[in-house]
Design an enzyme around this catalytic site. Structure first.
Site, PDB file in Angstrom:
ATOM      1  N   LYS A  77      -5.832 -10.089  -6.156  1.00 51.45           N
ATOM      2  CA  LYS A  77      -7.211 -10.273  -5.322  1.00 51.45           C
ATOM      3  C   LYS A  77      -8.421  -9.056  -5.589  1.00 51.45           C
ATOM      4  CE  LYS A  77      -6.118  -7.915  -1.100  1.00 51.45           C
ATOM      5  NZ  LYS A  77      -6.785  -7.828   0.341  1.00 51.45           N
ATOM      6  N   LYS A 114     -10.916  -3.103  -3.232  1.00 46.88           N
ATOM      7  CA  LYS A 114     -11.628  -1.877  -3.438  1.00 46.88           C
ATOM      8  C   LYS A 114     -10.330  -0.835  -3.933  1.00 46.88           C
ATOM      9  CE  LYS A 114     -12.332  -1.930   1.675  1.00 46.88           C
ATOM     10  NZ  LYS A 114     -13.359  -2.038   2.424  1.00 46.88           N
ATOM     11  N   LYS A 124       0.658  -1.268   0.069  1.00 47.02           N
ATOM     12  CA  LYS A 124      -0.048   0.082  -0.059  1.00 47.02           C
ATOM     13  C   LYS A 124       0.646   1.222  -0.080  1.00 47.02           C
ATOM     14  CE  LYS A 124      -4.331  -1.463   2.000  1.00 47.02           C
ATOM     15  NZ  LYS A 124      -5.384  -1.133   3.205  1.00 47.02           N
TER      16      LYS A 124
HETATM   17  P1  AMP Z   1     -10.506  -4.959   3.598  1.00 48.55           P
HETATM   18  O1  AMP Z   1     -11.776  -4.791   2.470  1.00 48.55           O
HETATM   19  O2  AMP Z   1      -9.322  -5.219   2.954  1.00 48.55           O
HETATM   20  O3  AMP Z   1     -10.885  -4.048   4.927  1.00 48.55           O
HETATM   21  O4  AMP Z   1     -11.078  -6.631   4.019  1.00 48.55           O
HETATM   22  C1  AMP Z   1     -11.923  -6.772   4.900  1.00 48.55           C
HETATM   23  C2  AMP Z   1     -12.326  -8.276   5.040  1.00 48.55           C
HETATM   24  O5  AMP Z   1     -12.324  -8.972   3.746  1.00 48.55           O
HETATM   25  C3  AMP Z   1     -10.573  -8.970   5.460  1.00 48.55           C
HETATM   26  O6  AMP Z   1     -11.196 -10.134   6.707  1.00 48.55           O
HETATM   27  C4  AMP Z   1     -10.226  -9.407   4.234  1.00 48.55           C
HETATM   28  O7  AMP Z   1      -9.308 -10.512   4.487  1.00 48.55           O
HETATM   29  C5  AMP Z   1     -11.257  -9.838   3.543  1.00 48.55           C
HETATM   30  N1  AMP Z   1     -10.749  -9.781   1.941  1.00 48.55           N
HETATM   31  C6  AMP Z   1     -10.845  -8.671   1.139  1.00 48.55           C
HETATM   32  N2  AMP Z   1     -10.592  -8.702  -0.015  1.00 48.55           N
HETATM   33  C7  AMP Z   1     -10.713 -10.224  -0.249  1.00 48.55           C
HETATM   34  C8  AMP Z   1     -10.544 -11.085  -1.287  1.00 48.55           C
HETATM   35  N3  AMP Z   1     -10.341 -10.567  -2.549  1.00 48.55           N
HETATM   36  N4  AMP Z   1     -11.006 -12.274  -0.888  1.00 48.55           N
HETATM   37  C9  AMP Z   1     -11.168 -12.798   0.190  1.00 48.55           C
HETATM   38  N5  AMP Z   1     -11.227 -12.024   1.311  1.00 48.55           N
HETATM   39  C10 AMP Z   1     -11.020 -10.551   0.950  1.00 48.55           C
END
Ligand code: AMP
Ligand code: TRP
Length: 328
Positions: free
Chosen positions: A192, A195, A111
């Site tokens: 992956k 957002k 990041k």
């Molecule tokens: P974030 O959007 O990065 O705050 O992630 C929130 C939760 O979603 C965390 O537990 C991440 O590990 C999970 N997460 C985010 N992106 C993915 C993805 N592409 N596949 C699976 N889990 C995800």
């Protein structure tokens, strides 16, 4: 009952990766464990942000979490900044982990790369995340695969603190789902779904219009072979493997078996679109209902914060005493 804690940042809308990798498990765990879930707004200011958008995203995320089935009578859902103990224990955690450990966090490297003004909090963020988890004497942390390294750090911090000052913290374990742990971008299946992706053509949002969902799945990148096969370690088949994984996560049919059901990509994509839309329209109608009563949403978050504070303040006070702070 084991104690579970997890958090999600209120930055942007919830996508299918968040849902299948993490949030869905938050809901299924609530009958098996004593669950604390947090909308981590302190984490959301580690990158450039807009204050009004942050406030809106916090409300939208709370709405979505109740809509996917979090039950306020069973689980504790709260906004992190409503519980000041998080920031306080974070300072103690920054004094427990080392600069070297934080420098090795791959998410910081990803990041922070190329950014001109990286906030100091992006660097120390894993210490805050350790504080989040340890405040609740958490046994298990359901997250997607990308958070594995941060949970390892929280474990090391807990063990080190306990060793140096006495047993205060529970050493937590991560809980990573077998399918759905890594939902990939539909346009770039080697990355992956995230957002922070530059285009949203590869993301499916939980509140997205069904016709757009169908279009995005139809346009998902695959390969020219037109052979439906689940080969997750083969980069050439990353696109179709990802579609099969999403299919599997929503139907509980193992991805290898799902592959046998389809003779070409078109058939897989149209059935997958139907399944995703069916699943998400139920959630979308609940989002609409909950959005109709904003004061009820705030009332539930207030109850959540009060419950979280009761637990967090007791752990914080033990940690302060163990580390040698004079009681006021
Ligand atoms: P974030 O959007 O990065 O705050 O992630 C929130 C939760 O979603 C965390 O537990 C991440 O590990 C999970 N997460 C985010 N992106 C993915 C993805 N592409 N596949 C699976 N889990 C995800
Ligand atoms: N860092 C997590 C993410 O970006 C969110 C998070 C903050 C979290 N604190 C947490 C997850 C504590 C689990 C436990 O997804």
């Amino acid at each position: 009952m084991p104690r579970i804690f997890s958090g999600i940042q209120p930055s942007g809308s919830v996508h299918l990766g968040n849902y299948l990798g993490a949030l869905r498990n938050w809901v299924s765990e609530q009958h098996e464990a004593d669950c604390y879930y947090s909308i981590v707004d302190l984490h959301a200011i580690t990158a450039e942000h807009n204050p009004e958008a942050l406030r809106d995203a916090t409300k939208e995320l709370a709405t979505t979490l109740f809509a996917i089935g979090l039950d306020p009578d069973i689980s504790c859902l709260f906004v992190q900044s409503h519980v000041p103990e998080h920031a306080q224990l974070a300072w103690i955690m920054e004094s427990t982990v080392t600069f070297g450990e934080l420098s090795r966090m791959t998410q910081f490297k990803d990041k922070g790369r190329g950014e001109e003004k990286v906030r100091a909090s992006l660097f120390t963020y894993p210490a805050l995340m350790a504080a989040d988890i340890l405040l609740y004497r958490t046994d298990k942390v359901p997250v997607g695969d990308d958070q594995r390294q941060h949970i390892e750090l929280a474990r090391d911090a807990a063990a080190r603190f306990n060793n140096a000052y006495g047993e205060v913290f529970t050493v937590p374990e991560s809980m990573i789902p077998k399918v759905g742990a890594r939902v990939m971008d539909l346009q770039n299946p080697l990355k992956k779904m995230s957002k922070s992706s530059s285009s949203d053509a590869g993301l499916i949002y939980l509140n997205e219009d069904p016709s757009r969902i169908a279009k995005k799945i139809k346009r998902a990148v695959t390969d020219t072979e037109n052979k439906v096969a689940y080969e997750p370690t083969n980069p050439a088949k990353a696109g179709v493997s990802n579609l099969l994984e999403i299919y599997s996560a929503l139907t509980s049919i193992p991805p290898e078996d799902a592959a046998d059901r389809f003779s070409n990509y078109g058939a897989l994509k149209s059935e997958l679109a139907e399944i995703v839309i069916e699943h998400l329209t139920v959630i979308q109608s609940r989002i609409k209902d909950i959005s109709g009563d904003p004061s009820e949403l705030l009332r539930l978050l207030k109850i959540g914060a009060a419950k979280a504070r009761a637990t967090a303040s007791s752990t914080l006070s033990d940690a302060k005493s163990a580390i040698g702070f004079l009681a006021p």
